[in-house]
Design an enzyme around this catalytic site. Structure first.
Site, PDB file in Angstrom:
ATOM      1  N   TYR A  22       0.856  -1.183   0.000  1.00 65.51           N
ATOM      2  CA  TYR A  22       0.000   0.000   0.000  1.00 65.51           C
ATOM      3  C   TYR A  22       0.889   1.228   0.000  1.00 65.51           C
ATOM      4  O   TYR A  22       1.571   1.521   0.986  1.00 65.51           O
ATOM      5  CB  TYR A  22      -0.901  -0.048   1.234  1.00 65.51           C
ATOM      6  CG  TYR A  22      -1.929   1.067   1.363  1.00 65.51           C
ATOM      7  CD1 TYR A  22      -2.243   1.931   0.314  1.00 65.51           C
ATOM      8  CD2 TYR A  22      -2.625   1.241   2.560  1.00 65.51           C
ATOM      9  CE1 TYR A  22      -3.184   2.924   0.449  1.00 65.51           C
ATOM     10  CE2 TYR A  22      -3.576   2.230   2.712  1.00 65.51           C
ATOM     11  CZ  TYR A  22      -3.856   3.069   1.654  1.00 65.51           C
ATOM     12  OH  TYR A  22      -4.799   4.057   1.797  1.00 65.51           O
TER      13      TYR A  22
ATOM     14  N   LYS B  45      -1.732  -1.518  -3.797  1.00 67.87           N
ATOM     15  CA  LYS B  45      -2.731  -0.449  -3.821  1.00 67.87           C
ATOM     16  C   LYS B  45      -1.935   0.840  -4.005  1.00 67.87           C
ATOM     17  O   LYS B  45      -1.216   1.276  -3.101  1.00 67.87           O
ATOM     18  CB  LYS B  45      -3.538  -0.425  -2.518  1.00 67.87           C
ATOM     19  CG  LYS B  45      -4.546   0.714  -2.459  1.00 67.87           C
ATOM     20  CD  LYS B  45      -5.279   0.751  -1.115  1.00 67.87           C
ATOM     21  CE  LYS B  45      -6.235   1.938  -1.051  1.00 67.87           C
ATOM     22  NZ  LYS B  45      -6.909   2.045   0.270  1.00 67.87           N
TER      23      LYS B  45
END
Length: 292
Positions: free
Chosen positions: A136, A164
């Site tokens: 992330y 992400k």
């Protein structure tokens, strides 16, 4: 389709009147999201207010959400930390719960070097080597970003399967796509950049808006995959005002207000976050009415 699906919802954490986690409502919301476009649920990420949840609350949420959706959707546990050892321990515990993967955020506040990031994520992946890891990248929250070189090295780790990507930088994402294996899934971390990211090799979105328009987002991604770029663009432009309204204040303040407007009484936010201002509520009401 990406490793975890196309549309993953970064799920809010419902609270009751006493600001205790409402696990029963979390189960109902999880099932509703899966019934309405979500291929997977990211539990206890930023949108789930993870900074103000205890580990005990988080592990109970992982279990109740997984029980609610079973094999109908992927459940990804937010077990990242700015302490490598804490992240390893939490991820091991989550891996034992029959979940589908973990979201691991760039360590926040302590701003490790690239060598430190490489060491951190390799250690977590190695400690849980049969548990899929989604990285992330969100420098606006963490104060630090991956370099492309670090991500290329991490993408070679067997169980690091996705990222992400929430830097908001499409050049960064393009460079990343060019240098990583096609099996390494790149998900947009920003609803408004989902369609542009698809165009440069992304596979879907970890979404906030999917709490409200999950079916439409699923339709947009599938249309793009089928070559209907015009149809995907039309959906993107229709939803764009909602994408922007949901970030008029710090996430997840607006999405909790929007859910309440749609009849989901998911409660307030834990301090230091505050409920949405009247102006934001009014804007959300206007945008939601235009989509009805």
């Amino acid at each position: 389709m990406g490793y975890f699906g196309r549309v993953l919802t970064a799920m809010v954490t419902p609270f009751g009147a006493d600001n205790a986690v409402d696990y029963s409502l979390a189960e109902k919301l999880a099932a509703h999201l899966v019934d309405n476009g979500s291929d997977g649920l990211v539990v206890c990420g930023t949108t789930g207010e993870s900074p103000t949840l205890s580990w005990d609350e988080e592990f109970q949420l992982f279990q109740c959400v997984k029980a609610a959706v079973g094999d109908r959707a992927k459940v990804i546990a937010g077990t990242g930390s700015n302490s490598t050892q804490e992240a390893i321990e939490a991820t091991r515990k989550a891996a034992a719960l029959n979940l589908d993967g973990t979201l691991q955020v760039v360590p926040y506040y302590n701003k490790p070097t690239q060598a430190g990031l490489l060491q951190h994520f390799r250690a977590i992946a190695t400690a849980c080597d049969d548990f899929p890891v989604m990285l992330y990248n969100i420098p606006g929250r963490t104060g630090q970003s991956f370099s492309i070189e670090t991500l290329v090295q991490l993408s070679a780790v067997d169980n690091i399967v996705a990222i992400k990507e929430a830097s908001g930088n499409l050049d960064f994402a393009s460079h990343l796509r060019a240098l990583t294996p096609s099996a390494f899934a790149i998900y947009s971390g920003d609803d408004s950049l989902t369609l542009p990211l698809l165009a440069i090799g992304g596979c879907g979105v970890v979404s906030v808006a999917s709490h409200l328009v999950g079916n439409e987002l699923q339709q947009m991604v599938r249309a793009f995959e089928a070559g209907d770029v015009q149809g995907a663009t039309a959906t993107h432009l229709k939803l764009f005002p909602l994408f922007k309204a949901l970030f008029l204040e710090t996430n997840p303040i607006p999405v909790k207000a929007a859910l309440a407007l749609k009849g989901w009484q998911v409660g307030s936010l834990r301090s230091p976050l505050m409920p949405a201002s009247d102006a934001v509520k009014q804007e959300l009401q206007t945008v939601l009415k235009s989509l009805a």
